[in-house]
Design a protein around this motif. Structure first.
Motif, PDB file in Angstrom:
ATOM      1  N   ASN A 202       1.778 -31.729  75.174  1.00  0.00           N
ATOM      2  CA  ASN A 202       1.494 -30.543  75.969  1.00  0.00           C
ATOM      3  C   ASN A 202       2.596 -30.308  76.987  1.00  0.00           C
ATOM      4  N   ALA A 203       3.060 -29.082  77.094  1.00  0.00           N
ATOM      5  CA  ALA A 203       4.170 -28.763  77.986  1.00  0.00           C
ATOM      6  C   ALA A 203       3.812 -29.104  79.429  1.00  0.00           C
TER       7      ALA A 203
ATOM      8  N   LEU B 230      10.183 -30.133  73.939  1.00  0.00           N
ATOM      9  CA  LEU B 230      10.268 -31.139  72.884  1.00  0.00           C
ATOM     10  C   LEU B 230      10.098 -32.494  73.542  1.00  0.00           C
ATOM     11  N   PRO B 231       8.941 -33.146  73.386  1.00  0.00           N
ATOM     12  CA  PRO B 231       8.671 -34.399  74.101  1.00  0.00           C
ATOM     13  C   PRO B 231       9.773 -35.432  73.895  1.00  0.00           C
TER      14      PRO B 231
ATOM     15  N   THR C  60       1.658 -28.622  59.761  1.00  0.00           N
ATOM     16  CA  THR C  60       0.248 -28.379  60.071  1.00  0.00           C
ATOM     17  C   THR C  60      -0.598 -29.643  59.964  1.00  0.00           C
ATOM     18  N   LEU C  61      -0.017 -30.724  59.412  1.00  0.00           N
ATOM     19  CA  LEU C  61      -0.760 -31.969  59.204  1.00  0.00           C
ATOM     20  C   LEU C  61      -0.194 -33.132  60.011  1.00  0.00           C
ATOM     21  N   ARG C  62       0.663 -32.814  60.995  1.00  0.00           N
ATOM     22  CA  ARG C  62       1.199 -33.886  61.833  1.00  0.00           C
ATOM     23  C   ARG C  62       1.352 -33.395  63.266  1.00  0.00           C
ATOM     24  N   ASN C  63       1.456 -34.329  64.193  1.00  0.00           N
ATOM     25  CA  ASN C  63       1.649 -33.971  65.591  1.00  0.00           C
ATOM     26  C   ASN C  63       2.998 -33.296  65.786  1.00  0.00           C
ATOM     27  N   CYS C  64       2.982 -32.132  66.408  1.00  0.00           N
ATOM     28  CA  CYS C  64       4.201 -31.420  66.746  1.00  0.00           C
ATOM     29  C   CYS C  64       3.864 -30.480  67.890  1.00  0.00           C
ATOM     30  N   THR C  65       4.810 -29.639  68.299  1.00  0.00           N
ATOM     31  CA  THR C  65       4.542 -28.756  69.424  1.00  0.00           C
ATOM     32  C   THR C  65       3.450 -27.743  69.118  1.00  0.00           C
TER      33      THR C  65
ATOM     34  N   LEU D 204      -4.717 -26.204  66.461  1.00  0.00           N
ATOM     35  CA  LEU D 204      -3.669 -25.550  67.234  1.00  0.00           C
ATOM     36  C   LEU D 204      -3.653 -26.100  68.651  1.00  0.00           C
ATOM     37  N   ARG D 205      -2.510 -26.636  69.043  1.00  0.00           N
ATOM     38  CA  ARG D 205      -2.409 -27.253  70.357  1.00  0.00           C
ATOM     39  C   ARG D 205      -2.611 -26.233  71.484  1.00  0.00           C
TER      40      ARG D 205
END
Length: 459
Positions: A18-19, A42-43, A231-236, A251-252
């Motif tokens: 999360n930003a 981008l973490p 859509t199946l993995r952790n991303c922004t 959706l984050r």
């Protein structure tokens, strides 16, 4: 930037997906940079946004973590290459390196909009596309390519198109310009392929049309595979929770609404307005305080049914990917928001799918068998079936109730059996079934049936 324990870099390095809140940074010369808005996060790598420095707005990129200096240097080199080639790009104002992080400040184009925003706002107006293709032609004419050529990296400030994000800019190798052009074109709606000749005139560089067509198709497929994988993995964009007992993705950006629903989806379903209560699925509408949602539970009727489903992806999993695939191709469907599978180690149990609510009327109610469709709907029907046929997608259950007419668009719902075919013969067989099922919604001797039969793509 400060090196003390109050250094905001420490918080950024430990932040998750999360930003974070816009930070304030004290520079080594005593100056200060105050971020006003975070535009990209981008973490562990980079934070980009609008900031204030020396009393003026600037665009700020803060690189940190492993490789920060290398990424910052690539950004500088790319922007310098664009500037040396005479291409409009924001100028670099200052670069500060300290404590393993690099801060790069560049001009802020106040009021600029991206090419993506311009196309959404103007619809049929091709001016922005033409000007962007002309700028891309100049980039390639200078012997450069941009590896991250998404529509957000073209900015329109006044009447001038600008290129940004120098990290992706480098010298072109042989044949790379065609692939780079294909990458750009593959992000446009399929309908825009019809105006490719006009766009290539603006590009103003020689290119083999057949070679380009093949490159665009290949680029679209690569982009689709990468997107579905995201859509199946952790991303922004997506948050994924994977344990031995469950798998969920959502959706984050809607974390505050979706995460509580996924904690107890049965309770959420029970609290909703029941739309369908069948043996294989239960569907309800939910009011969340924001936009209404639809939650669908895929049931297991008995132990034999459970055993048959345990070793393969659930229908919720399939529908989740199908909805994102349709959206990628510009085909309207209620937005997929979340998906959950109950699991027992490698075995899959019940599953849930959450989507947006589409208030449209289905075609069984909208269309009159005694008449041809009204012009806007007729165009939408022909366009939808043309795109489905072109990309070899079949629905599997084309009842008229699975197509909703809303806000000038035709929405496909109930995507459990949707397939994108790789095999031409399998597609032809499935297309014939889809086409016949859709036509069976109305009497064979009706005006509407005859009209559809004449206009829907054959096999």
């Amino acid at each position: 930037m400060t090196a003390a324990s109050d250094d905001p870099l420490a918080a950024l390095r430990g932040a998750g997906w999360n930003a974070p809140a816009p930070p304030s940074l004290t520079l080594v010369d005593g100056g200060r940079v105050d971020f006003r808005a975070v535009l990209r996060w981008l973490p562990g790598r980079r934070l980009s946004g609008v900031a204030e420095w020396q009393g003026r707005p600037v665009f700020a990129k803060l690189f940190f973590g492993a490789g920060a200096a290398r990424y910052a240097q690539r950004e500088q080199a790319g922007l310098a290459a664009l500037s040396a080639a005479g291409l409009p790009t924001p100028g670099v104002l200052t670069v500060v390196e300290q404590h393993g992080a690099v801060l790069l400040l560049s001009e802020y184009l106040d009021g600029a909009i991206t090419l993506e925003q311009a196309l959404e706002a103007t619809h049929e107006n091709t001016r922005h596309l033409v000007e962007s293709l002309a700028l891309l032609g100049r980039l390639h004419g200078a012997g450069l390519v941009h590896d991250d050529l998404h529509l957000g990296n073209f900015l329109f400030h006044g009447e001038t198109p600008w290129l940004i994000d120098g990290d992706g800019v480098h010298a072109a190798s042989p044949g790379q310009c065609v692939d780079n052009l294909a990458l750009f074109l593959s992000q446009l709606p399929l309908a825009d392929d019809a105006q490719r000749a006009a766009l290539l005139a603006a590009y103003a560089r020689p290119v083999d049309p057949e070679l380009l067509d093949a490159a665009v198709t290949a680029s679209r497929q690569r982009r689709l595979r990468r997107f579905l994988g995201k859509t199946l993995r952790n991303c922004t964009q997506f948050a994924v929770d994977r344990t031995a007992r469950r798998f969920s993705t959502y959706l984050r950006a809607a974390d505050d609404v979706l995460a509580p629903l996924l904690t107890n989806p049965d309770a959420a379903l029970a609290a909703g307005r029941l739309l369908k209560d069948g043996g294989t699925c239960t569907v309800a509408a939910l009011e969340t305080g924001r936009a209404p949602l639809v939650i669908k539970r895929y049931n297991l009727k008995h132990w034999r049914h459970a055993l048959s489903r345990a070793w393969r992806p659930s229908r919720a999993w399939h529908s989740w990917l199908a909805a994102h695939r349709l959206a990628f191709y510009g085909i309207a469907t209620p937005p997929p928001l979340a998906m959950l599978e109950e699991r027992f180690g490698p075995l899959r149990g019940r599953a849930f799918l959450l989507t947006g609510w589409c208030p449209g009327d289905n075609l069984l109610h909208v269309l009159d068998a005694a008449q041809e469709p009204p012009p806007p709907l007729a165009t939408a029907i022909e366009s939808l079936f043309a795109v489905l046929h072109r990309v070899r997608i079949t629905h599997g259950d084309l009842k008229a109730t699975n197509l909703l007419w809303h806000a000038g668009r035709l929405f496909l719902i109930d995507l459990d059996a949707t397939v994108e075919h790789r095999n031409a013969a399998a597609f032809r067989r499935a297309w014939r079934r889809d086409r016949a099922r859709f036509l069976r919604n109305w009497p064979a001797d009706s005006t509407l049936h005859r009209w559809l039969d004449e206009r829907l793509p054959g096999v």
